[in-house]
Design an enzyme around this catalytic site. Structure first.
Site, PDB file in Angstrom:
ATOM      1  N   GLU B 347      -0.904   0.661   8.942  1.00 16.05           N
ATOM      2  CA  GLU B 347       0.122   1.534   9.179  1.00 16.05           C
ATOM      3  C   GLU B 347      -0.562   2.969   9.821  1.00 16.05           C
ATOM      4  O   GLU B 347      -0.781   3.873   9.218  1.00 16.05           O
ATOM      5  CB  GLU B 347       1.359   1.716   8.477  1.00 16.05           C
ATOM      6  CG  GLU B 347       2.390   3.192   8.675  1.00 16.05           C
ATOM      7  CD  GLU B 347       3.038   3.981   7.694  1.00 16.05           C
ATOM      8  OE1 GLU B 347       2.595   3.161   6.657  1.00 16.05           O
ATOM      9  OE2 GLU B 347       4.275   4.591   8.175  1.00 16.05           O
ATOM     10  N   HIS B 372       4.991  -2.617   8.362  1.00 12.38           N
ATOM     11  CA  HIS B 372       4.463  -1.862   9.425  1.00 12.38           C
ATOM     12  C   HIS B 372       3.415  -3.395  10.282  1.00 12.38           C
ATOM     13  O   HIS B 372       4.392  -3.256  11.380  1.00 12.38           O
ATOM     14  CB  HIS B 372       3.375  -0.083   9.408  1.00 12.38           C
ATOM     15  CG  HIS B 372       4.590  -0.027   8.470  1.00 12.38           C
ATOM     16  ND1 HIS B 372       5.369   1.247   9.432  1.00 12.38           N
ATOM     17  CD2 HIS B 372       4.530   1.001   7.202  1.00 12.38           C
ATOM     18  CE1 HIS B 372       6.365   1.733   8.336  1.00 12.38           C
ATOM     19  NE2 HIS B 372       5.595   2.011   7.924  1.00 12.38           N
TER      20      HIS B 372
END
Lengths: 499, 499
Positions: B347, B372
């Site tokens: 992320e 993510h």
């Protein structure tokens, strides 16, 4: 009992340790093998290159790690206009500037010089100006022009000196000659807003640049700017506008191309260390089929009359608004054996749109290189085709930021292209319009802002070599040989000055 | 002579035509085969699904083509805050809302509800408040708290009604309970600025939410919100804070988890059509090795005491600032056979950084899913590993926009993940903080803003099915069977209402 426990613990520990070392080795292998896929990883650095690399990587890591800890000061997450001047103070930028960068393969002829240079052209004699509400008209003429002007034609000299404040007058002029503004995020709030200003520039400057003596001077000075930025060779795209002279004579596209050739010959006499330039005829794409057929006829003439100077064919203009390449597919296919194609394609964010699918047309039309290919990252099969067919991607990171395709350069698909070792060349598109160096800014942003923290001198060298390899320059051996000489000198200087 | 010319022309035409038809077929084959790689392309639509698809695609194309022609009005190139309410008026949004969307597999327990809901919690009895310069403290207590307060503790009721303007007072409160601000581009000018506000929210609301009765109410209402948004099942991440009661008793992490289980059981009694929830224990990553060892011990207790409720383990917090997963590699590896891992990884925008390389750690630690994986698009080899190991990617597009990883969602790597058919699940992370629906906004933005113009109902269905398939729900057949029933009903309704 105790011995059992001790043995049990030891066995557990040995098992755990072994498993952990396996994990670590798996981890390192994955990272290492992935780095082997990266563009440039096939190069092996010599000892001295390794020394220069140490210098460069130290500087690069310092810049990146500072940004990582202080993202509020990290340049590349901001708009290019905010950092374009600041980064010139970076030592690494200066090294990249001094580095031999090979060839520029994607640049538009009338967008190389910045606003200061263009203003200097307005000091030439016999220039008339007509101020419009939101733009400006020029014309070189012996007498006041008859062309329509809603206000009035004035001799530029008169307008300038009657303004009372030459500095302010020139500052006002400059805004027509650049895309740089104070608040691009606010004022270029959608892609058409910035493209509109972009078009205004070309409209405003066209009658200025198309004055034959200016046209030739501009090209001469552009070549000089490339050479000063340590570029050896250029392939320049041009719409080949019709030029005019002070007597009102208007010339055809061939004359425009020939005037380039003439300037180039002069430049090569003055600077024999430069390796030359070629022309990609790249007229506007927002036209009908009939016009494309006319383009093709012009291209044929160019190829016949200037066989060593003419490199190939392309179509230009905002892809989202222009016609997709597919509309001219039959015409372009019919002559695909006659020309090298260097199509703009995929300079868009609209995934699955007609402009997005210009990518497939560039591929099936056997393009040698694709201009931008920004959208290619969303096309896994086309990406494989590009690899298979060895089609180079002319990536222009800063242009894509300024023209609103991407904000933070770390999200530019170039990162993925580099990671996969795609045949990328870095170019600058229209550097004068955003006041960038002819190539250094794009190389520097690519190296520090886009590429992996681990990408090193091998990437930089590979990008330079790619630009030679994928150029249309004929004697590649000679070109690369000379590059090697300059590269060795550059490496030597880096070690001397920084190690 | 004439006959020779005629023949020659015919031959040329035939040759040209053949070559052009070959080109066209090559073009179509490339585009078609590429679409076959896209997520969802393996699904075959029934006749009625095809009818519903026609409705949906007509709406989608209308929205996209309008944006293509009028980019100044195209929502998804703007910040989410600018369009989050507008898009609710879209018919397509309403269809996506009504659509069974499967499971939410990546959401944080105390960030599901929006600011209005949180304000409503401040109307509970016995709540004390302490206003700080740039934040706010809460505590439920029978008497005025002894905890430090640089100003003064007031009963919330007193503070609110002595303010003279309850509406204004509540509006002021709301700003502590949301990331939504008027000018996010200006005011969240770097990633740490928005993360800082994000942390402030958790600090401010923690003593509010950790009051045991509120904790339970919040979770009950969150489940209700998911169910209302046509979600069947949830895997919720929690740091499992210690709860307290009105008498000042403080409870351990197990009690926090147990209180969730208790609420869930009640909820399932009230709403037997809901398929339940599981817990991913996801404490903060910015800690030392010893603390991670404590986390692991807590996870063991949770697994033992709540075997059907406990789903697995993760670490949370801004990856760039927190410790990389590699620091705990040995500890996490030692117990990897005990837990399902669902690590946050990648992320980040920092290619080649330690946070970027959390991706490789998630992979070698055998994560079932990765949270993510934004940076994965820059990692061609890791991407292959993800495919090989069938690791699902929990993508949260809107979260990535709000938390400054990407601006224009069309540059989100999700487009590439979908194009390659990676095992993606769409989730919402912290929807309450940006005033989004629990899942609909993320699905809608994915479908219209990120995916190809050609991506259709098959993508939507596949994303829903993926969220079931990659969940830890045990009886998948039952889950999918029920999904199919709801899906058929949804398809029926779309045809009835729109066809």
């Amino acid at each position: 009992m105790w011995s059992y426990i001790v043995v049990s613990i030891c066995v557990t520990q040995v098992l755990t340790d072994k498993s952990f070392s396996k994990l670590i080795s798996e981890r390192e292998t994955l990272l290492k093998n992935e780095l082997k896929m990266m563009l440039g990883s096939d190069l092996v650095l010599s000892d001295s290159e390794q020394q220069a690399n140490d210098v460069i990587m130290k500087l690069k890591r310092r810049e990146l790690d500072y940004g990582f800890r202080n993202p509020q000061y990290f340049n590349f997450s901001k708009h290019f206009f905010e950092y374009k001047d600041d980064i010139k103070r970076s030592e690494l930028f200066q090294i990249v500037k001094a580095m031999p960068k090979g060839a520029v393969l994607h640049a538009h002829d009338t967008a190389i010089q910045n606003q200061d240079y263009v203003v200097s052209l307005t000091y030439w004699q016999d220039l008339y100006v007509c101020f419009l509400e939101d733009n400006i008209l020029f014309l070189f003429s012996k007498e006041k022009p008859n062309e329509k002007c809603p206000t009035q034609w004035q001799l530029m000299k008169d307008a300038r000196y009657s303004s009372g404040n030459v500095e302010k007058f020139d500052a006002h002029l400059k805004q027509y000659f650049t895309l740089v503004i104070d608040d691009p995020v606010q004022d270029y709030d959608n892609i058409n807003a910035v493209w509109s200003k972009f078009q205004h520039y070309f409209i405003a400057t066209s009658p200025l640049f198309c004055y034959k003596p200016i046209w030739e001077q501009y090209f001469y000075d552009a070549l000089k700017a490339f050479r000063n930025d340590n570029v050896m060779f250029v392939e320049i795209r041009s719409v080949l506008p019709q030029l005019y002279d002070i007597d009102g004579n208007v010339y055809d596209e061939l004359v425009t191309a020939q005037s380039y050739k003439k300037v180039l010959d002069k430049f090569l006499t003055d600077y024999p260390d430069f390796f030359g330039a070629k022309l990609i005829y790249a007229p506007l794409r927002s036209v009908d089929v009939k016009t494309v057929e006319e383009y093709i006829n012009i291209a044929r003439v160019l190829k016949k009359k200037l066989p060593d100077f003419f490199a190939g064919f392309d179509l230009v203009g905002q892809e989202d608004l222009g016609n997709p390449t597919s509309e001219f597919l039959m015409q372009l296919n019919d002559v695909s054996h006659e020309f090298n194609y260097f199509f703009h394609a995929g300079e868009t964010n609209w995934y699955g749109s007609s402009s997005d699918e210009n990518l497939v047309d560039a591929i099936v039309l056997n393009a040698k290189r694709i201009g931008h290919a920004f959208a290619l990252v969303k096309h896994p099969l086309l990406l494989e085709e590009v690899k298979k067919r060895n089609i180079a991607l002319e990536v222009n990171v800063i242009s894509n930021v300024v023209l609103k395709l991407v904000e933070d350069v770390r999200n530019h698909p170039l990162a993925t292209f580099l990671a996969q070792g795609l045949p990328v060349v870095i170019s600058s598109d229209d550097p004068g319009l955003w006041d960038a160096e002819p190539l250094t800014h794009d190389f520097y942003v690519t190296f520090v802002g886009v590429a992996s923290r681990h990408a090193d001198l091998r990437l930089l060298k590979k990008l330079a070599l790619n630009s030679l390899y994928y150029s249309t320059y004929k004697n590649k051996d000679k070109l690369v040989h000379e590059f090697d000489i300059r590269w060795a000198k550059f490496v030597h200087n880096v070690i001397r000055d920084y190690a």
